[in-house]
Design an enzyme around this catalytic site. Structure first.
Site, mmCIF file in Angstrom:
data_model
loop_
_atom_site.group_PDB
_atom_site.id
_atom_site.type_symbol
_atom_site.label_atom_id
_atom_site.label_comp_id
_atom_site.label_asym_id
_atom_site.label_seq_id
_atom_site.Cartn_x
_atom_site.Cartn_y
_atom_site.Cartn_z
ATOM 1 N N ASP A 158 3.446 -6.632 0.174
ATOM 2 C CA ASP A 158 1.880 -6.144 -0.207
ATOM 3 C C ASP A 158 1.644 -7.077 -1.426
ATOM 4 O O ASP A 158 2.640 -7.580 -2.302
ATOM 5 C CB ASP A 158 1.868 -4.912 -0.587
ATOM 6 C CG ASP A 158 0.665 -4.085 -0.711
ATOM 7 O OD1 ASP A 158 -0.460 -4.975 -0.240
ATOM 8 O OD2 ASP A 158 0.309 -2.968 -1.260
ATOM 9 N N HIS A 185 -9.666 -4.968 -9.403
ATOM 10 C CA HIS A 185 -8.304 -3.934 -9.199
ATOM 11 C C HIS A 185 -7.630 -4.221 -10.347
ATOM 12 O O HIS A 185 -6.922 -3.187 -11.056
ATOM 13 C CB HIS A 185 -7.761 -3.942 -8.000
ATOM 14 C CG HIS A 185 -6.581 -2.958 -7.727
ATOM 15 N ND1 HIS A 185 -6.684 -1.561 -7.818
ATOM 16 C CD2 HIS A 185 -5.199 -3.217 -7.583
ATOM 17 C CE1 HIS A 185 -5.421 -1.028 -7.852
ATOM 18 N NE2 HIS A 185 -4.515 -2.213 -7.587
ATOM 19 N N GLU A 234 -4.912 3.678 -1.408
ATOM 20 C CA GLU A 234 -5.200 2.438 -1.718
ATOM 21 C C GLU A 234 -5.860 1.818 -0.625
ATOM 22 O O GLU A 234 -5.690 1.717 0.625
ATOM 23 C CB GLU A 234 -4.211 1.573 -2.229
ATOM 24 C CG GLU A 234 -3.541 1.876 -3.570
ATOM 25 C CD GLU A 234 -2.853 0.827 -4.324
ATOM 26 O OE1 GLU A 234 -2.603 1.004 -5.545
ATOM 27 O OE2 GLU A 234 -2.013 0.174 -3.667
ATOM 28 N N GLU A 245 -6.915 -1.140 1.456
ATOM 29 C CA GLU A 245 -6.483 -2.340 1.824
ATOM 30 C C GLU A 245 -6.773 -3.127 3.311
ATOM 31 O O GLU A 245 -7.141 -2.070 4.064
ATOM 32 C CB GLU A 245 -4.973 -2.445 1.545
ATOM 33 C CG GLU A 245 -4.442 -1.877 0.243
ATOM 34 C CD GLU A 245 -3.068 -2.253 -0.140
ATOM 35 O OE1 GLU A 245 -2.343 -3.335 0.574
ATOM 36 O OE2 GLU A 245 -2.351 -1.925 -1.025
ATOM 37 N N ASP A 305 -2.349 2.214 1.491
ATOM 38 C CA ASP A 305 -1.047 2.200 0.872
ATOM 39 C C ASP A 305 -0.910 3.403 -0.174
ATOM 40 O O ASP A 305 -1.281 3.189 -1.269
ATOM 41 C CB ASP A 305 -1.234 0.807 -0.175
ATOM 42 C CG ASP A 305 0.133 0.612 -0.698
ATOM 43 O OD1 ASP A 305 1.183 1.105 -0.315
ATOM 44 O OD2 ASP A 305 0.339 0.047 -1.753
ATOM 45 N N ARG A 315 0.867 8.148 -8.337
ATOM 46 C CA ARG A 315 0.900 7.308 -9.381
ATOM 47 C C ARG A 315 1.703 7.802 -10.492
ATOM 48 O O ARG A 315 2.092 6.997 -11.418
ATOM 49 C CB ARG A 315 -0.731 7.491 -10.102
ATOM 50 C CG ARG A 315 -1.901 7.068 -9.002
ATOM 51 C CD ARG A 315 -1.470 5.482 -8.901
ATOM 52 N NE ARG A 315 -2.636 5.230 -7.850
ATOM 53 C CZ ARG A 315 -2.449 3.813 -7.340
ATOM 54 N NH1 ARG A 315 -1.727 2.875 -7.548
ATOM 55 N NH2 ARG A 315 -3.569 3.384 -6.564
ATOM 56 N N GLN A 343 5.114 6.254 -9.875
ATOM 57 C CA GLN A 343 4.991 4.871 -10.192
ATOM 58 C C GLN A 343 4.981 4.675 -11.707
ATOM 59 O O GLN A 343 5.620 3.486 -12.097
ATOM 60 C CB GLN A 343 3.620 4.442 -9.607
ATOM 61 C CG GLN A 343 3.373 2.908 -9.498
ATOM 62 C CD GLN A 343 2.274 2.485 -8.885
ATOM 63 O OE1 GLN A 343 1.484 3.429 -8.322
ATOM 64 N NE2 GLN A 343 1.833 1.126 -8.905
ATOM 65 N N LYS A 383 5.484 4.417 -3.452
ATOM 66 C CA LYS A 383 5.109 3.926 -2.344
ATOM 67 C C LYS A 383 5.589 4.077 -0.865
ATOM 68 O O LYS A 383 4.768 3.917 0.066
ATOM 69 C CB LYS A 383 4.390 2.578 -2.635
ATOM 70 C CG LYS A 383 3.248 2.482 -3.613
ATOM 71 C CD LYS A 383 3.061 1.130 -4.034
ATOM 72 C CE LYS A 383 1.788 0.924 -5.105
ATOM 73 N NZ LYS A 383 0.730 1.057 -4.488
ATOM 74 N N THR A 429 2.981 4.248 4.623
ATOM 75 C CA THR A 429 1.703 3.166 4.734
ATOM 76 C C THR A 429 1.316 3.478 6.046
ATOM 77 O O THR A 429 1.820 3.246 7.066
ATOM 78 C CB THR A 429 2.335 1.932 4.468
ATOM 79 O OG1 THR A 429 2.958 1.737 3.319
ATOM 80 C CG2 THR A 429 1.002 0.982 4.305
ATOM 81 N N GLU A 437 -8.625 4.106 -10.397
ATOM 82 C CA GLU A 437 -9.769 3.401 -10.720
ATOM 83 C C GLU A 437 -10.953 4.128 -10.873
ATOM 84 O O GLU A 437 -11.584 4.213 -11.922
ATOM 85 C CB GLU A 437 -9.949 2.225 -10.091
ATOM 86 C CG GLU A 437 -8.964 1.129 -9.982
ATOM 87 C CD GLU A 437 -9.114 0.076 -8.950
ATOM 88 O OE1 GLU A 437 -10.433 -0.820 -9.321
ATOM 89 O OE2 GLU A 437 -8.555 -0.065 -8.055
#
Lengths: 432, 432
Positions: free
Chosen positions: A135, A142, A207, A209, A241, A245, A248, A261, A265, A377
């Site tokens: 990734d 971002h 996420e 992507e 993805d 959080r 993480q 993560k 996926t 975000e």
């Protein structure tokens, strides 16, 4: 780069392939599916309108010859790796042959029609065996937005504009759209006492992507030069993805994201080829202040090294009765680094890529106000929950939320093409 | 845990399997090899003395029955994944059967002797298809020493004693001992002007690690509990996680090491089973100040969750005429987290492990003065080059250096067992 398969006035004899949908005759994405009836084996196919061209059936009827026949035999398999390894000549020959078979007036139309299977009844598989999943981190916005979640004056990362920052993800847990996800548990950041909590993540996120599939690849100890990259870029899918959080935040220093993560996926079932995307190439975003890339990452003057692919994430909540409400909307044209640069960087040290390897673009956010590609975000780290159109609010995902990613390309003078969707529902935490 | 295969007085009828070597009858590690003569296919075997028992040949002679025969049929294949998936009963049955066939007095000794192939003429392959490779960070001393390279008063990482920190590595570039390595090129940290240099790494290093191979594994969405981990731990190899420290320093924030490590990881050809390692279990190092582990990582009282495996790295330089000079020496007993904890942590969020997945232990350093497992630590970031016994100095590896890792277990009352070696030579930079 453009050829007869891109002509906007091409028409398919299948009514559902009319312009405006995701899968017109100009698209022809590859995937792996099982037709209606659970006992049939997986096989390769091409999406057209609301149907799938069964390549094994079409091959058996002798509808292809030459390189196209060789390509069809490989693309009919339950894993597309050998087709991806076969290279651009066979990809392109098969695309051209299928395009001609599907055009209005094709003499073989009735034979081809017998090889179509309804998408509505298909079960999809992973398009290939994914040896490694990498990734990347290619969206400048971002990077800036995520940094500001933790520190309002966070400076840009010093390496961001010098290299496509990447890390290795988990290949075993890449699954196709529709895979189930129980809210994962793990260690959550410590409070005052310094002792981490343990429990289900409270900050689950998506996420937005794209995923890039590698074609022939390279031997260990060799590199793929930027100008050779097109020979190695097979196609693109949507990629979610999923991220926890809180897990993480506690685990990621110093070695990067891991359990935050690697639980899942999801990717869309259809791979839109780079050949189909050729009309939608775009210039990489650069300003006069940006550093000139090092030679191995520097495209030729005027090269269109990016792609204008619109991306959107919608949320269908339990309370909302399943109606999808848009959360994120942006475009891959904002990515600072394009697909060829990902390949050139990844292999510059001699790292070997294998056919079917998957490269994630990283979360795609744009500079605009609603262009953030994840809830971290959008909600500024959870501090400013997003209001959905039905009045609900979301700082992070809630149990029962279904995340639906879509992508498409539009440009005046060309047929719109789409990616279908990548979908997944977050379920309540279980024992694992 | 201990059984007749561990008895120290067992003797093999093969003279080279005499006590004191790496591969006595108490060891019986698994690997994949091609006998003398390059055209023969790869197949599974077991090391004994200076020979390899060809399991396909032994199976064909009908030397096994029951679970052992089932195990031998799987372990004879060119990839051991299916044998790893078959579980502990078959691993153990085959070990017992082979132990009995190799003992002095075994009636089938002459038949078995016909199935032995000389190690000196064998070519080794990767023991299995590695779906995912995860590397961990389990040595407290490595963490402290590495941190101090960059900051003399660096505090311990706050998460280190709460979880085995891990990250995903590159599966495609894991190769067996002897693989060639050209010095990789990449972006090197910027100097004053802020612009990175590009060129061959100047800070090439080894990392002295063990690799753990996963057995049956788990379905996505489930976890492997700590007390079930022994069912999933197949065996252990030596692992050299080659590292380019300058590339690492510039790329690794915020997502971890990538091109600094993914150009090659080498492993020893032989997998020493956890059953063979049973006599060498040890207590995990803990002091009264260490936090009590969270329940999912907490072994039962008195459990021996570590392993006392001696590790050594020697360097053979060009100027030294090929004589190996010891650089690092430590033991896996210093690791803060043991193999079962790696499995329990890795899967606690539902991440699925597959048979043949590889887990690296991370660099193994001990508390003593010469117990650092890499040059970054030994030379304090290159500032204090190490003096070799022939008078040469090394801050980092030089072209032509051959790194030789060895490992073994010794304990009074038990037969010594060894891992063989993991070897690799750094060549000058090439084009890639």
């Amino acid at each position: 780069m453009l050829n007869e398969t891109h002509a906007p006035d091409l028409k398919c004899w299948l009514a559902s392939a009319a312009p405006g949908g995701d899968f017109p005759i100009q698209n022809l994405p590859f995937g792996v599916f099982r037709p209606a009836g659970g006992s049939q084996p997986m096989r390769g196919g091409i999406a057209i309108g609301d149907m799938i061209l069964d390549l094994a059936a079409a091959s058996a009827l002798g509808l292809f010859d030459g390189l196209a026949a060789e390509g069809a035999a490989l693309a009919a398999r339950p894993e597309l790796n050998d087709f991806m390894a076969a290279g651009r000549d066979r990809w392109s020959a098969l695309r051209l042959a299928v395009s001609r078979l599907l055009r209005v007036g094709a003499p073989q139309a009735e034979a081809v029609r017998a090889c179509l299977r309804p998408q509505a009844q298909a079960e999809y598989g992973l398009p290939c065996r994914i040896g490694d999943y990498t990734d990347f981190f290619t969206s400048y916005d971002h990077m800036i937005n995520s940094g500001r979640v933790f520190r309002p004056d966070a400076p840009p990362l010093p390496n961001f504009k010098w290299m496509p920052i990447g890390y290795h993800g988990r290949a075993s847990s890449v699954e196709v759209s529709g895979a189930r996800l129980r809210r994962p548990s793990g260690q959550l950041p410590p409070g005052e006492g310094g002792r981490p909590e343990f429990g289900p993540s409270r900050r689950m996120d998506y996420e937005m992507e794209l995923g890039v599939f590698v074609g022939p690849g390279n031997a260990r100890g060799t590199a793929i030069a930027l100008d050779a990259a097109p020979e190695h870029l097979f196609g693109v899918c949507l990629l979610n993805d999923w991220s926890a959080r809180d897990i993480q935040a506690w685990e990621a220093l110093p070695l990067g994201p891991f359990l935050a993560k690697n639980f899942l996926t999801t990717i869309s079932p259809w791979i839109v080829t780079f050949e189909a995307l050729a009309p939608f190439r775009s210039a990489l975003p650069r300003t006069a202040d940006d550093p000139e890339a090092l030679p191995y990452l520097r495209p030729a003057d005027g090269a269109l090294a990016g792609y204008d692919i619109e991306l959107e994430v919608a949320l269908a909540t339990r309370a909302g009765g399943g109606a999808a409400q848009r959360l994120s909307r942006s475009s891959y044209r904002h990515a600072y680094w394009g697909p060829a640069q990902l390949l050139a960087h990844h292999t510059r040290n001699g790292c070997n890529l294998r056919p079917g390897d998957l490269l994630g673009s990283g979360t795609q956010s744009g500079p605009g106000p609603a262009e953030q590609g994840c809830l971290l975000e959008l909600s500024r780290g959870g501090r400013e929950p997003v209001r959905l159109s039905n009045g609900e609010r979301r700082a992070f995902l809630e149990d029962g939320d279904t995340v639906v990613m879509r992508g498409w390309c539009e440009r005046p003078g060309f047929a719109r093409i789409g990616f279908g969707e990548c979908r997944g529902t977050l379920l309540a935490a279980g024992d694992a």
